[in-house]
Design a protein around this motif. Structure first.
Motif, mmCIF file in Angstrom:
data_model
loop_
_atom_site.group_PDB
_atom_site.id
_atom_site.type_symbol
_atom_site.label_atom_id
_atom_site.label_comp_id
_atom_site.label_asym_id
_atom_site.label_seq_id
_atom_site.Cartn_x
_atom_site.Cartn_y
_atom_site.Cartn_z
ATOM 1 N N LEU A 56 61.159 -32.157 -66.844
ATOM 2 C CA LEU A 56 60.347 -30.941 -66.803
ATOM 3 C C LEU A 56 58.875 -31.245 -67.093
ATOM 4 O O LEU A 56 57.973 -30.659 -66.487
ATOM 5 N N ARG A 106 60.122 -21.630 -61.564
ATOM 6 C CA ARG A 106 60.141 -22.015 -62.973
ATOM 7 C C ARG A 106 58.772 -21.906 -63.625
ATOM 8 O O ARG A 106 58.657 -21.439 -64.763
ATOM 9 N N ASP A 166 69.317 -28.815 -68.493
ATOM 10 C CA ASP A 166 68.573 -27.561 -68.603
ATOM 11 C C ASP A 166 69.407 -26.567 -69.401
ATOM 12 O O ASP A 166 70.525 -26.213 -69.021
ATOM 13 N N GLU A 213 66.793 -35.245 -68.746
ATOM 14 C CA GLU A 213 67.150 -33.863 -68.423
ATOM 15 C C GLU A 213 67.480 -33.048 -69.674
ATOM 16 O O GLU A 213 67.481 -31.817 -69.625
#
Length: 239
Positions: free
Chosen positions: A117, A130, A163, A192
């Motif tokens: 991210l 997002r 996530d 992740e």
């Protein structure tokens, strides 16, 4: 303690001061009480999961409000909102384990400064579902890292192996938290994963603030007594 060339203390810089091969763990008698984050012995090495660093990334314009409040809050209205309404909705409806709490009640941290991210943010936050327009308008140097440890996240912390808002993500708490950290260690999956601290997360639990350049360091030092370090590698894309 002396600093490395990146401005970090020796225990915080794996580049300048690589970890020594740990000694063989001592045998603990059955009558001894095992601490929550005991070193985990694997076939490769021992991992002190409690000391593992975690990273919360925010926009510099949000930092003054965080410091004024004295904590990271779950329901804060940031000056620069990096998330979309959809992202916030997904996290407010995703349940953590079986404790009844939602993901949105926690403060998210990355387990690595090369998290997926964060990589998206560095590359321009192209995913419009997002990331907000404000995230796409920001430059990499506009962001700061608030660095802490797994231990400092508290007894009610949670590790998510992906996530935290995704339906297939698995959560770990308590004893299983250490086992998940062991599994994620040195695995690509760590990019992740998320570490979640139940809000509020006190600023006193932040060990240092990482910034990209000297100008930003000087700006942050005017706001806080927390150690501020310039560490450009955290702000450069892996590509």
């Amino acid at each position: 303690m002396p600093d490395c060339i990146h401005g970090l203390e020796i225990p915080l810089c794996d580049s300048c001061f690589p970890k020594a091969v740990p000694e063989k763990p001592k045998v603990v008698r059955a009558s001894s009480r095992t601490p929550r984050f005991a070193a985990v012995s694997t076939s490769k090495k021992s991992i002190n999961t409690g000391a593992q660093r975690v990273y919360h990334v925010t926009h510099i314009n949000n930092l003054e409000g965080i410091l004024a409040t004295g904590a990271l809050l779950a329901n804060a209205a940031p000056t620069v909102d990096l998330s979309t309404e959809l992202t916030r909705e997904l996290r407010s409806t995703a349940r953590v384990c079986s404790d009844g709490r939602m993901v949105s009640e926690y403060i998210p941290f990355y387990l690595t400064p090369s998290a997926t991210l964060w990589e998206q943010l560095r590359e321009g936050a192209g995913d419009e579902t997002r990331w907000s327009p404000a995230a796409r308008a920001a430059t990499t140097s506009d962001f700061v890292f608030l660095v802490s440890t797994v231990e400092a996240l508290g007894e009610e912390s949670v590790i998510a192996d992906g996530d935290a808002a995704h339906s297939l993500t698995r959560f770990a708490t308590g004893d299983s938290l250490t086992r998940m950290l062991e599994r994620l260690h040195d695995s690509d999956d760590v990019q992740e994963a998320e570490a979640l601290a139940l809000a509020p997360f006190p600023i006193e639990s932040v060990q240092l603030v990482g910034v990209s350049n000297d100008r930003m360091r000087d700006r942050v030092r005017k706001l806080t007594s927390v150690k501020v370090v310039v560490h450009p590698p955290w702000f450069v894309s892996a590509e």
